[in-house]
Design a protein around this motif. Structure first.
Motif, short mmCIF file in Angstrom:
data_model
loop_
_atom_site.label_atom_id
_atom_site.label_comp_id
_atom_site.label_asym_id
_atom_site.label_seq_id
_atom_site.Cartn_x
_atom_site.Cartn_y
_atom_site.Cartn_z
N VAL A 33 0.89 -1.16 0.00
CA VAL A 33 0.00 0.00 0.00
C VAL A 33 0.93 1.21 0.00
O VAL A 33 1.63 1.48 0.98
N PHE A 34 0.97 1.89 -1.13
CA PHE A 34 1.91 2.99 -1.33
C PHE A 34 1.13 4.29 -1.32
O PHE A 34 0.20 4.46 -2.10
N VAL A 35 1.48 5.21 -0.41
CA VAL A 35 0.68 6.43 -0.25
C VAL A 35 1.42 7.63 -0.83
O VAL A 35 2.61 7.81 -0.57
N LEU A 36 0.70 8.43 -1.62
CA LEU A 36 1.23 9.73 -2.06
C LEU A 36 0.62 10.78 -1.15
O LEU A 36 -0.60 10.94 -1.11
N GLY A 43 0.70 17.83 -6.74
CA GLY A 43 0.83 16.94 -7.90
C GLY A 43 0.39 15.51 -7.68
O GLY A 43 0.56 14.66 -8.58
N LYS A 44 -0.23 15.21 -6.54
CA LYS A 44 -0.61 13.82 -6.23
C LYS A 44 -1.58 13.26 -7.27
O LYS A 44 -1.38 12.17 -7.82
N THR A 45 -2.66 14.03 -7.52
CA THR A 45 -3.68 13.53 -8.45
C THR A 45 -3.11 13.42 -9.86
O THR A 45 -3.39 12.46 -10.59
N THR A 46 -2.26 14.36 -10.23
CA THR A 46 -1.66 14.31 -11.57
C THR A 46 -0.83 13.03 -11.72
O THR A 46 -0.88 12.35 -12.75
N LEU A 47 -0.09 12.68 -10.67
CA LEU A 47 0.72 11.46 -10.71
C LEU A 47 -0.17 10.22 -10.86
O LEU A 47 0.10 9.34 -11.69
N ILE A 214 5.44 5.59 2.09
CA ILE A 214 4.83 6.90 1.83
C ILE A 214 5.81 7.72 1.00
O ILE A 214 7.01 7.76 1.32
N ALA A 215 5.29 8.35 -0.05
CA ALA A 215 6.09 9.35 -0.77
C ALA A 215 5.51 10.71 -0.41
O ALA A 215 4.34 10.97 -0.69
N VAL A 216 6.31 11.55 0.24
CA VAL A 216 5.84 12.90 0.58
C VAL A 216 6.23 13.82 -0.58
O VAL A 216 7.38 13.85 -1.00
N MET A 217 5.21 14.53 -1.09
CA MET A 217 5.43 15.37 -2.27
C MET A 217 5.35 16.85 -1.90
O MET A 217 4.68 17.23 -0.96
N ASP A 218 6.02 17.65 -2.70
CA ASP A 218 5.93 19.11 -2.57
C ASP A 218 6.20 19.71 -3.93
O ASP A 218 7.22 19.40 -4.56
N ALA A 219 5.28 20.53 -4.39
CA ALA A 219 5.48 21.30 -5.63
C ALA A 219 6.02 20.45 -6.78
O ALA A 219 7.02 20.81 -7.42
#
Ligand code: ATP
Length: 379
Positions: A33-36, A43-47, A214-219
């Motif tokens: 279970v991989f969480v963005l 950009g989560k939804t775009t990914l 978990i991948a934590v995203m920013d910009a």
């Protein structure tokens, strides 16, 4: 099993180009279970949409099980219906005139992934019972609660037996109690089915509880990919530290650094701290001494070494039921402390605070800007 390399995706906005993803790399293992996780607009939804084939990346590659699904360099692009994926959205998107059973059965009877007709009923019954909604099978979906509808949405996706399940904030429309209940149930279900899942959320508690990674995203960037405990206890930078749970960040500079530990000079003294893996902290560089409110010990035990303590003034107290929060000031630096509700500290008093070195973390400042929006020169 899912490999993403150098993924870049842009949108046109009038004369401008918005870079929603900027060179993203990801590796998702089978059954994970991989969480963005990240703030709105990162950009989560775009990914997720790039994985699903609903957006066409301008650079980079996506593979599932070693099979290329998109490669901007060669122009390869497998359309959504030919990808081994199913997606669950935030809104339930049911067919309102159909029963629960028919909503789940429909994609199995129509479309590319249809089953031989004698297998449909058995498959639907199986997933409805797996999700605990078999008793609702004959009901019209319009008569269901939000939580029940979301289970139907999941049943519909899982019935397709996808290699990968993509979930875009599937819990965010539900009330808080139901969200908490479903987090654990969904995680257990994904593991029981050994279903590789990419789950998007901006809710850090949901990410910590549900994710294997978990991948934590920013910009448009992935800032840290790790297991939940490392994300929480060893954030690689200020963005992750601030976004995932509350953390006191006391400004300072790196006095000494060696792999895994650092000495941080602050206005209140020099403190020993841990560091995230794979980061370097050059001596003299600006950094923060990070410590969670629940990890600070107040009043400091009498045998705590002086170099692990600072003096602060209590500025306020907030009763939170099982916990008591105190606002403190150490010099000019504000601190938050979470204690057992029985701890009594008077506002205005001076206290010694213990910073356990194995709970403190030296945190790199975030880059001032992670560029996303670029003006197009219009040529
Ligand atoms: P949220 O949590 O709010 O859904 P997100 O992390 O999923 O946000 P995205 O929806 O992927 O973020 O958006 C990433 C960036 O792309 C944002 O700057 C957003 O404004 C922009 N964007 C998304 N969709 C479009 C679009 N159709 N046209 C122009 N810009 C868009």
């Amino acid at each position: 099993m899912i490999t993403v390399r150098g993924l870049t995706a842009t949108y046109r906005l009038g004369r401008d180009t918005v870079t929603a993803l900027d060179g993203v790399d990801l590796d998702v293992e089978p059954g994970q279970v991989f969480v963005l996780l990240g703030p709105s607009g990162c950009g989560k939804t775009t990914l997720l949409r790039c994985l699903a084939g609903l957006e066409t990346p301008v650079a980079g590659q996506i593979e599932i099980d070693g099979i290329p699904l998109s490669d901007a360099a060669t122009g390869l692009f497998v359309p959504p219906e030919d990808r081994p994926l199913a997606m669950v959205f935030q809104s339930y998107a049911m067919w309102p005139h159909m029963s629960v059973f028919d909503n789940v059965a429909f994609p199995l009877k129509a479309g590319r992934r249809r089953l031989p007709s004698n297998e449909v009923d058995g498959r639907v019954d199986e997933v409805l019972s797996l999700l605990g909604i078999d008793h609702l099978s004959a009901r019209s979906v319009t008569t269901l609660s939000g939580g029940q509808q979301q289970r139907v949405g999941l049943a519909r996706a899982i019935a397709l037996r996808p290699r990968v399940l993509l979930m875009d904030e599937p819990l965010s429309n539900l009330d808080f109690r139901l969200q908490v209940e479903l987090r654990g149930q969904l995680r257990a279900l994904m593991h029981e089915l050994n279903l590789t899942t990419v789950h998007v959320t901006h809710n850090q508690a949901e990410a910590l509880e549900m994710g294997d990674r978990i991948a934590v995203m920013d910009a448009g960037h992935v800032v840290q990919t790790d297991d939940p405990e490392s994300i929480y206890h060893r954030p690689v930078d200020e963005h992750v530290a601030r976004f995932v749970g509350d953390m006191n960040l006391i400004p300072g500079s790196v006095a000494r650094w060696s792999e895994g530990t650092a000495q941080v000079q602050t206005a209140s003294g020099m403190f020993l701290a841990m560091t995230a893996e794979n980061i370097s902290l050059p001596e003299g560089a600006r950094c923060f001494l990070g410590i969670r409110p629940a990890d600070l010990v107040v009043p400091a035990p009498t045998d705590a070494p002086p170099e692990t303590c600072l003096t602060a003034t209590v500025t306020d107290r907030r009763f939170q039921g099982d916990r008591m929060m105190f606002g403190l000031k150490a010099g000019n630096d504000p601190l938050e402390i979470s204690t057992h509700h029985s701890v009594r500290l008077s506002v205005g008093s001076e206290v010694r605070v213990h910073i356990p070195p194995d709970s403190a973390i030296a945190v790199k400042p975030s880059p001032q800007t992670r560029p996303t929006d670029q003006s197009d020169d219009g040529d």
